[in-house]
Motif scaffolding. Structure first.
Motif, mmCIF file in Angstrom:
data_model
loop_
_atom_site.group_PDB
_atom_site.id
_atom_site.type_symbol
_atom_site.label_atom_id
_atom_site.label_comp_id
_atom_site.label_asym_id
_atom_site.label_seq_id
_atom_site.Cartn_x
_atom_site.Cartn_y
_atom_site.Cartn_z
ATOM 1 N N ALA A 84 -7.245 6.126 -9.442
ATOM 2 C CA ALA A 84 -8.326 5.083 -9.191
ATOM 3 C C ALA A 84 -8.649 4.351 -10.125
ATOM 4 N N GLY A 85 -8.173 5.010 -11.519
ATOM 5 C CA GLY A 85 -8.380 4.018 -12.943
ATOM 6 C C GLY A 85 -7.728 2.904 -12.784
ATOM 7 N N ILE A 86 -6.507 2.441 -11.852
ATOM 8 C CA ILE A 86 -5.734 1.629 -11.928
ATOM 9 C C ILE A 86 -6.540 0.369 -10.843
ATOM 10 N N LEU A 87 -6.904 1.337 -10.049
ATOM 11 C CA LEU A 87 -7.453 0.114 -9.170
ATOM 12 C C LEU A 87 -8.637 -0.378 -9.610
ATOM 13 N N TYR A 88 -9.245 0.581 -9.877
ATOM 14 C CA TYR A 88 -10.382 -0.527 -10.858
ATOM 15 C C TYR A 88 -10.011 -1.421 -11.440
ATOM 16 N N ILE A 146 -11.193 4.544 -2.224
ATOM 17 C CA ILE A 146 -11.269 5.335 -3.622
ATOM 18 C C ILE A 146 -11.558 6.644 -2.868
ATOM 19 N N ILE A 147 -12.956 6.563 -3.041
ATOM 20 C CA ILE A 147 -13.251 8.786 -1.941
ATOM 21 C C ILE A 147 -12.546 8.660 -1.641
ATOM 22 N N PHE A 148 -12.370 8.113 -0.449
ATOM 23 C CA PHE A 148 -11.650 8.372 1.241
ATOM 24 C C PHE A 148 -10.315 8.304 0.986
ATOM 25 N N ALA A 149 -9.317 7.719 -0.001
ATOM 26 C CA ALA A 149 -8.367 8.458 -0.448
ATOM 27 C C ALA A 149 -8.007 9.488 -1.008
ATOM 28 N N PHE A 150 -8.810 9.764 -1.708
ATOM 29 C CA PHE A 150 -9.183 11.430 -2.339
ATOM 30 C C PHE A 150 -9.272 12.301 -1.605
ATOM 31 N N ILE A 151 -10.517 12.305 -0.516
ATOM 32 C CA ILE A 151 -10.085 13.094 0.875
ATOM 33 C C ILE A 151 -9.040 12.873 1.212
ATOM 34 N N LEU A 152 -8.079 12.327 1.457
ATOM 35 C CA LEU A 152 -7.224 12.101 2.511
ATOM 36 C C LEU A 152 -5.889 12.704 1.769
ATOM 37 N N SER A 153 -6.107 12.484 0.717
ATOM 38 C CA SER A 153 -4.629 13.367 -0.379
ATOM 39 C C SER A 153 -5.322 14.640 -0.698
ATOM 40 N N LEU A 154 -5.975 14.930 -0.589
ATOM 41 C CA LEU A 154 -6.437 16.802 -0.503
ATOM 42 C C LEU A 154 -6.398 17.351 1.334
ATOM 43 N N ILE A 155 -6.689 16.598 2.008
ATOM 44 C CA ILE A 155 -5.716 17.703 3.524
ATOM 45 C C ILE A 155 -4.340 17.220 3.466
#
Length: 265
Positions: free
Chosen positions: A96-100, A124-133
């Motif tokens: 997220a830091g790199i993307l921001y 970015i929030i969606f990415a974190f959700i997908l990673s946890l899934i």
């Protein structure tokens, strides 16, 4: 082996139902929402998945390879659930830091798809959700519990998407709510997955650091990093085309292209 055989049969059955739902969505969706709306959702999904692959820092691949050494039913697998969450959270902060830092480049890159950058934070929030899934689905599979995860992925998510586009078609919600609802379906999938792991008594926040120090952490870390890049390259081939179309053309053509690709898949 009887339980595994039973799950395999159930998974096959659920997968075929999911394929049928997929065909139904491909047929119905273009009649309910515009190609631009489809393209916007696909761009968000593709971008988020690309980020989600690297957020866990390879711990999903580590789980598949090394979990038999970690598994211990007496102390809830040495707190592996919490370790998965910790590593993925660290990875999410880094990515997220790199993307921001590169947010301005991201916005300029998609000038021809102006709606997409408006959902940068949500992606970015969606990415974190997908990673946890992804990692907790692997964790469940490592416990030889796969049927419910297949149900969530192949049926629950697709039914949710179908209901969402129908609601949007009848103007019950606006486009912003459509995007949030789309992400919300996956968030609900994650919540249900966590509830399932809790039911399996596979959740513990007590990480057994003493045990993990006995493992060859250098070898495990190297394996995870290498497999992370491999997974990123594999998914890059799957999603990079839609992201590039969003740069060179617009969301409308992304929607047309994504629908055609989904028909082939």
């Amino acid at each position: 082996m009887g339980d595994i055989k039973k799950q395999s049969i159930s998974n096959t059955f659920l997968s075929y139902i999911g394929a049928g739902l997929g065909f139904l969505i491909i047929y119905i969706q273009p009649h309910l929402i515009s190609s631009a709306d489809i393209g916007l959702l696909r761009l968000i999904y593709s971008f988020s998945w690309m980020a989600a692959v690297v957020m866990p820092l390879g711990i999903g691949n580590i789980t598949m390879r090394f979990f038999p050494k970690i598994k211990n039913e007496h102390n809830v697998n040495n707190g592996f659930f919490a370790l998965l969450l910790l590593v993925s959270s660290i990875g999410a902060v880094i990515i997220a830091g790199i993307l921001y830092i590169n947010k301005s480049y991201f916005i300029n890159y998609y000038q021809k798809s102006p709606e997409f950058p408006l959902y940068f934070n949500e992606a970015i929030i969606f990415a974190f959700i997908l990673s946890l899934i992804a990692i907790y689905t692997i964790y469940s599979s490592s416990l030889f519990k796969t049927t419910f995860t297949v149900f969530l992925t192949d049926i629950f998510v697709r039914v949710g998407q179908l209901i969402l586009v129908i609601i949007y078609h009848y103007q019950v919600i606006n486009k912003h709510a459509l995007v949030l609802g789309y992400i919300g379906i996956f968030l609900l999938q994650l919540i249900l997955l966590l509830m399932y792991l809790y039911k399996l008594k596979a959740i513990s926040f007590n990480i057994n650091w003493a045990f993990y120090k006995t493992l060859d952490l250098k070898d495990i870390t190297l394996f995870g990093i290498l497999m992370m890049f491999t997974a990123f390259a594999s998914l890059g081939i799957k999603f990079i085309d839609q992201l590039m179309i969003g740069h060179f053309f617009n969301e409308n053509l992304v929607g047309v292209y994504a629908t055609s690709v989904m028909m082939c898949v």
